[in-house]
Design an enzyme around this catalytic site. Sequence first.
Site, PDB file in Angstrom:
ATOM      1  N   ARG A  27       0.712  -1.279  -0.038  1.00 52.37           N
ATOM      2  CA  ARG A  27       0.045   0.050   0.152  1.00 52.37           C
ATOM      3  C   ARG A  27       0.739   1.370   0.013  1.00 52.37           C
ATOM      4  O   ARG A  27       0.443   2.303   0.631  1.00 52.37           O
ATOM      5  CB  ARG A  27      -0.946  -0.004   0.956  1.00 52.37           C
ATOM      6  CG  ARG A  27      -2.006  -1.090   1.400  1.00 52.37           C
ATOM      7  CD  ARG A  27      -2.962  -0.959   2.325  1.00 52.37           C
ATOM      8  NE  ARG A  27      -3.809  -2.240   2.357  1.00 52.37           N
ATOM      9  CZ  ARG A  27      -4.416  -2.748   3.687  1.00 52.37           C
ATOM     10  NH1 ARG A  27      -4.348  -1.845   4.547  1.00 52.37           N
ATOM     11  NH2 ARG A  27      -4.991  -3.593   3.300  1.00 52.37           N
ATOM     12  N   ARG A  31      -3.687   6.101   0.268  1.00 55.24           N
ATOM     13  CA  ARG A  31      -4.054   7.217   1.288  1.00 55.24           C
ATOM     14  C   ARG A  31      -3.014   7.981   1.956  1.00 55.24           C
ATOM     15  O   ARG A  31      -3.310   9.056   2.293  1.00 55.24           O
ATOM     16  CB  ARG A  31      -5.398   6.739   1.856  1.00 55.24           C
ATOM     17  CG  ARG A  31      -6.572   6.319   1.132  1.00 55.24           C
ATOM     18  CD  ARG A  31      -7.497   5.686   1.814  1.00 55.24           C
ATOM     19  NE  ARG A  31      -7.083   4.292   2.449  1.00 55.24           N
ATOM     20  CZ  ARG A  31      -7.667   3.701   3.103  1.00 55.24           C
ATOM     21  NH1 ARG A  31      -8.982   3.958   3.528  1.00 55.24           N
ATOM     22  NH2 ARG A  31      -7.068   2.261   3.439  1.00 55.24           N
ATOM     23  N   ARG A  40      -7.261  11.275  -7.057  1.00 61.84           N
ATOM     24  CA  ARG A  40      -8.361  10.290  -6.869  1.00 61.84           C
ATOM     25  C   ARG A  40      -9.739  10.859  -6.647  1.00 61.84           C
ATOM     26  O   ARG A  40     -10.744  10.408  -6.362  1.00 61.84           O
ATOM     27  CB  ARG A  40      -8.271   9.419  -5.883  1.00 61.84           C
ATOM     28  CG  ARG A  40      -7.320   8.115  -5.928  1.00 61.84           C
ATOM     29  CD  ARG A  40      -8.079   6.973  -6.674  1.00 61.84           C
ATOM     30  NE  ARG A  40      -9.353   6.847  -6.510  1.00 61.84           N
ATOM     31  CZ  ARG A  40      -9.857   6.124  -5.463  1.00 61.84           C
ATOM     32  NH1 ARG A  40      -8.940   5.508  -4.623  1.00 61.84           N
ATOM     33  NH2 ARG A  40     -11.266   5.989  -4.982  1.00 61.84           N
ATOM     34  N   TYR A 151     -14.597 -12.872   0.555  1.00 56.14           N
ATOM     35  CA  TYR A 151     -15.455 -11.631   0.018  1.00 56.14           C
ATOM     36  C   TYR A 151     -16.756 -12.073  -0.530  1.00 56.14           C
ATOM     37  O   TYR A 151     -17.823 -11.664  -0.322  1.00 56.14           O
ATOM     38  CB  TYR A 151     -14.641 -10.827  -0.782  1.00 56.14           C
ATOM     39  CG  TYR A 151     -13.685 -10.039  -0.151  1.00 56.14           C
ATOM     40  CD1 TYR A 151     -14.018  -9.017   0.830  1.00 56.14           C
ATOM     41  CD2 TYR A 151     -12.344 -10.111  -0.103  1.00 56.14           C
ATOM     42  CE1 TYR A 151     -13.310  -8.066   1.454  1.00 56.14           C
ATOM     43  CE2 TYR A 151     -11.418  -9.222   0.496  1.00 56.14           C
ATOM     44  CZ  TYR A 151     -12.084  -8.387   1.420  1.00 56.14           C
ATOM     45  OH  TYR A 151     -10.995  -7.487   2.246  1.00 56.14           O
TER      46      TYR A 151
END
Length: 344
Positions: A27, A31, A40, A151
């Site tokens: 990652r 963010r 984004r 998921y």
Amino acid sequence: MTVLEDSPFVRACRGLPVTHTPVWFMRQAGRSLPEYRKIREGVGMLESCRRPDLVTEITLQPVRRHNVDAAIFFSDIVVPIAAAGIDLDIVAGTGPVVAEPIRAESDLARLRELVPADVDFVTEAIGLLIAELGKTPLIGFAGAPFTLASYLIEGGPSRTYLKTKAMMYGAPDLWSALLSRLADITLTFLRVQVDAGVSAVQLFDSWAGALSEADYRRYVMPHSAKVLTGLLDAGVPRIHFGVGTAVLLEAMGEAGADVVGVDWRTPLDEATRRIGPDRAVQGNLDPAILFAGWETVERETRRVLAQGKSAPGHVFNLGHGVMPETDPEVLTRLVALVHEVSGS
């Protein structure tokens, strides 16, 4: 030997001598970076993953900022199952949400075979990236069958995996059929990335730590092995990573990995003892350490580097992904520290 084959990252993955311990972060593109949040704005996650221009820019951002030794292709583990017909969305603050979870054999028909043309945007983006990255290797990735299945069965993120385990134990034929199909989809998705030019691949079995070793070996490992051994002839290192997988490390290596990712709970020297002397390791600074002040970061980084010397190869990383609140400047300093300490 190509420039990328001779890069510290690829050499470490292969257990070869390196000039310094290579470092990248799960990652790392995301963010924690203000430039990521800006690009984004107003763009959904799935759309971001399907736009080669955005994928290229987002993947490059941490390479420019942090001087990491590898880039990781910006995508999401559910991209291939969405391309294979599953109606889902990646909801901000929640994660992947599946409109109609898979709970019965009849539901399998909604998960069709993946063909390379379904993800041609991936091929295009990797081509753009390789032209920009030069001597920096690019890592491709995919979600492992178990994590993808969780998921699809739960309908979204879960802490207990009750529905997933209920199918695994109570409907083993359906379970096997679902994971076999997911293994095929994952293998195709990774093959597309390898054929487009990535230098390594990582299989994320993020939630495999919810399983016992016996259950992992019986219900999950054959399907992960189908993916990893299916890439044996691809000529690129294969990294296998999960969270909370201390009891699974040996089995995860046996599934076909060249490198086993280790979360922060297990010291790398102990992990190497469990995995064996034939595989490199990746990890494993606790992401929370980055919030504890530089003195602590430096001390713990030196510890991880020292323990990583017990393995034939060590790729420095966090024990899981970069948290959104992480100060990017700490990551930049951390890369420089790893290079300095390991290269001296």
